[in-house]
Design a protein around this motif. Structure first.
Motif, mmCIF file in Angstrom:
data_model
loop_
_atom_site.group_PDB
_atom_site.id
_atom_site.type_symbol
_atom_site.label_atom_id
_atom_site.label_comp_id
_atom_site.label_asym_id
_atom_site.label_seq_id
_atom_site.Cartn_x
_atom_site.Cartn_y
_atom_site.Cartn_z
ATOM 1 N N ARG A 8 0.837 -1.207 0.000
ATOM 2 C CA ARG A 8 0.000 0.000 0.000
ATOM 3 C C ARG A 8 0.873 1.259 0.000
ATOM 4 N N GLY A 9 1.935 1.272 0.808
ATOM 5 C CA GLY A 9 2.829 2.420 0.862
ATOM 6 C C GLY A 9 3.550 2.655 -0.451
ATOM 7 N N LEU A 10 4.024 1.589 -1.066
ATOM 8 C CA LEU A 10 4.712 1.727 -2.355
ATOM 9 C C LEU A 10 3.771 2.197 -3.452
ATOM 10 N N VAL A 11 2.557 1.668 -3.463
ATOM 11 C CA VAL A 11 1.561 2.102 -4.452
ATOM 12 C C VAL A 11 1.225 3.573 -4.232
ATOM 13 N N ALA A 12 1.074 3.981 -2.975
ATOM 14 C CA ALA A 12 0.795 5.389 -2.672
ATOM 15 C C ALA A 12 1.946 6.290 -3.104
ATOM 16 N N ALA A 13 3.157 5.733 -3.162
ATOM 17 C CA ALA A 13 4.325 6.484 -3.609
ATOM 18 C C ALA A 13 4.437 6.507 -5.131
ATOM 19 N N GLY A 14 3.504 5.833 -5.799
ATOM 20 C CA GLY A 14 3.479 5.849 -7.257
ATOM 21 C C GLY A 14 4.138 4.665 -7.932
ATOM 22 N N ALA A 15 4.513 3.649 -7.174
ATOM 23 C CA ALA A 15 5.175 2.480 -7.745
ATOM 24 C C ALA A 15 4.158 1.441 -8.211
ATOM 25 N N ALA A 16 4.501 0.761 -9.284
ATOM 26 C CA ALA A 16 3.750 -0.416 -9.719
ATOM 27 C C ALA A 16 4.343 -1.596 -8.957
ATOM 28 N N VAL A 17 3.516 -2.306 -8.201
ATOM 29 C CA VAL A 17 4.007 -3.355 -7.305
ATOM 30 C C VAL A 17 3.363 -4.690 -7.649
ATOM 31 N N LEU A 34 -3.215 -8.576 -0.337
ATOM 32 C CA LEU A 34 -2.190 -7.970 -1.189
ATOM 33 C C LEU A 34 -2.816 -7.275 -2.397
ATOM 34 N N SER A 35 -3.820 -7.902 -2.969
ATOM 35 C CA SER A 35 -4.525 -7.291 -4.103
ATOM 36 C C SER A 35 -5.270 -6.031 -3.674
ATOM 37 N N ASP A 36 -5.962 -6.093 -2.549
ATOM 38 C CA ASP A 36 -6.676 -4.920 -2.035
ATOM 39 C C ASP A 36 -5.716 -3.771 -1.717
ATOM 40 N N ALA A 37 -4.469 -4.097 -1.386
ATOM 41 C CA ALA A 37 -3.469 -3.072 -1.094
ATOM 42 C C ALA A 37 -2.954 -2.403 -2.364
ATOM 43 N N GLY A 38 -3.270 -3.000 -3.523
ATOM 44 C CA GLY A 38 -2.895 -2.375 -4.793
ATOM 45 C C GLY A 38 -1.887 -3.133 -5.623
ATOM 46 N N ALA A 39 -1.447 -4.303 -5.175
ATOM 47 C CA ALA A 39 -0.485 -5.083 -5.954
ATOM 48 C C ALA A 39 -1.150 -5.658 -7.196
ATOM 49 N N ARG A 40 -0.433 -5.591 -8.305
ATOM 50 C CA ARG A 40 -0.883 -6.168 -9.581
ATOM 51 C C ARG A 40 0.343 -6.583 -10.364
ATOM 52 N N PRO A 41 0.517 -7.826 -10.688
ATOM 53 C CA PRO A 41 -0.272 -8.994 -10.325
ATOM 54 C C PRO A 41 0.059 -9.495 -8.915
ATOM 55 N N VAL A 42 -0.765 -10.437 -8.461
ATOM 56 C CA VAL A 42 -0.548 -11.114 -7.192
ATOM 57 C C VAL A 42 -0.577 -12.616 -7.482
ATOM 58 N N LEU A 43 0.478 -13.296 -7.081
ATOM 59 C CA LEU A 43 0.605 -14.731 -7.337
ATOM 60 C C LEU A 43 0.964 -15.456 -6.046
ATOM 61 N N THR A 69 8.686 -15.281 -8.972
ATOM 62 C CA THR A 69 9.499 -14.078 -9.217
ATOM 63 C C THR A 69 9.681 -13.803 -10.706
ATOM 64 N N SER A 70 9.816 -14.833 -11.513
ATOM 65 C CA SER A 70 9.981 -14.587 -12.947
ATOM 66 C C SER A 70 8.710 -14.019 -13.565
ATOM 67 N N HIS A 71 7.554 -14.499 -13.137
ATOM 68 C CA HIS A 71 6.296 -13.950 -13.655
ATOM 69 C C HIS A 71 6.080 -12.513 -13.187
ATOM 70 N N LEU A 72 6.409 -12.232 -11.931
ATOM 71 C CA LEU A 72 6.253 -10.864 -11.430
ATOM 72 C C LEU A 72 7.229 -9.920 -12.118
ATOM 73 N N ALA A 73 8.468 -10.353 -12.311
ATOM 74 C CA ALA A 73 9.452 -9.514 -13.006
ATOM 75 C C ALA A 73 9.021 -9.272 -14.450
ATOM 76 N N GLY A 74 8.408 -10.271 -15.069
ATOM 77 C CA GLY A 74 7.927 -10.132 -16.437
ATOM 78 C C GLY A 74 6.749 -9.186 -16.568
ATOM 79 N N ASP A 78 7.671 -2.076 -10.692
ATOM 80 C CA ASP A 78 8.787 -1.335 -10.109
ATOM 81 C C ASP A 78 9.355 -2.044 -8.882
ATOM 82 N N ALA A 79 8.512 -2.782 -8.182
ATOM 83 C CA ALA A 79 8.919 -3.472 -6.957
ATOM 84 C C ALA A 79 8.152 -4.777 -6.836
#
Length: 181
Positions: A8-17, A34-43, A69-74, A78-79
């Motif tokens: 949530r903090g990283l998303v509020a700072a403008g990061a794609a998480v 994690l999804s409600d906090a703004g993470a996309r994608p969540v695995l 990690t490979s799917h999230l990095a793909g 940003d984080a």
């Protein structure tokens, strides 16, 4: 809670998480948090074909970590924030944090503990595995005494959920994690 608060903090700072849960038993609650906090994608490990990581082999847990990690990095985030469930002495958790693949793929750790003694022992264990611990969070933050004790015992800052949700603190943690590269 710590992982979702940091997201949530990283998303509020403008990061794609992107976020993931590497070990545990499938229930959905953590993913939704994690999804409600703004993470996309969540695995989680179910996306790697496991209903639970209980009694999974080292190779299987490392494979789950690599897949997530490979799917999230793909996903061009940003984080990446990962949750590792259960205690450090759980067979599969110990195998993961002790693996070279994990150490090579993780920039830093925020350790969640329920008390100062757990924070001290946990951060020492992570350091033993050559993992860089940036701070401590968890239910111990409900007690000002436990926070002071954990800070003294570990020499690390202790972050409440509110601090992790704050974009300034979240950006500072992300910058410290990136400093490892």
């Amino acid at each position: 809670t710590a992982a979702a608060s940091l997201v949530r903090g990283l998303v509020a700072a403008g990061a794609a998480v992107g976020a993931g849960k590497v070990t545990g038993t499938a229930a959905g609650n953590d993913l939704w948090l994690l999804s409600d906090a703004g993470a996309r994608p969540v695995l989680d490990f179910t996306d790697a074909g496991f209903a639970t990581t209980y009694r999974a082999s080292v190779e299987e847990v490392e494979g789950i970590f690599a897949t997530i990690t490979s799917h999230l990095a793909g996903a061009s985030v940003d984080a990446i924030v990962l949750e590792i469930a259960d205690g450090l002495f759980q067979q599969e958790t110990e195998a993961l944090v002790g693996s070279r693949r994990f150490a090579a793929g993780v920039d830093a750790v925020l350790f969640a503990a329920d008390g100062a003694l757990g924070a001290s022992a946990g951060t020492e264990r992570l350091s033993f595995h050559n993992l860089r611990v940036l701070g401590v969070s968890g239910t111990l933050t409900r007690s000002p005494l436990a926070v002071r004790e954990a800070e003294l015992a570990t020499g690390l800052p202790v972050y409440t959920a509110a601090m992790l949700r704050d974009p300034v603190h979240a950006k500072q943690l992300a910058a410290a994690a990136e400093g490892r590269r």
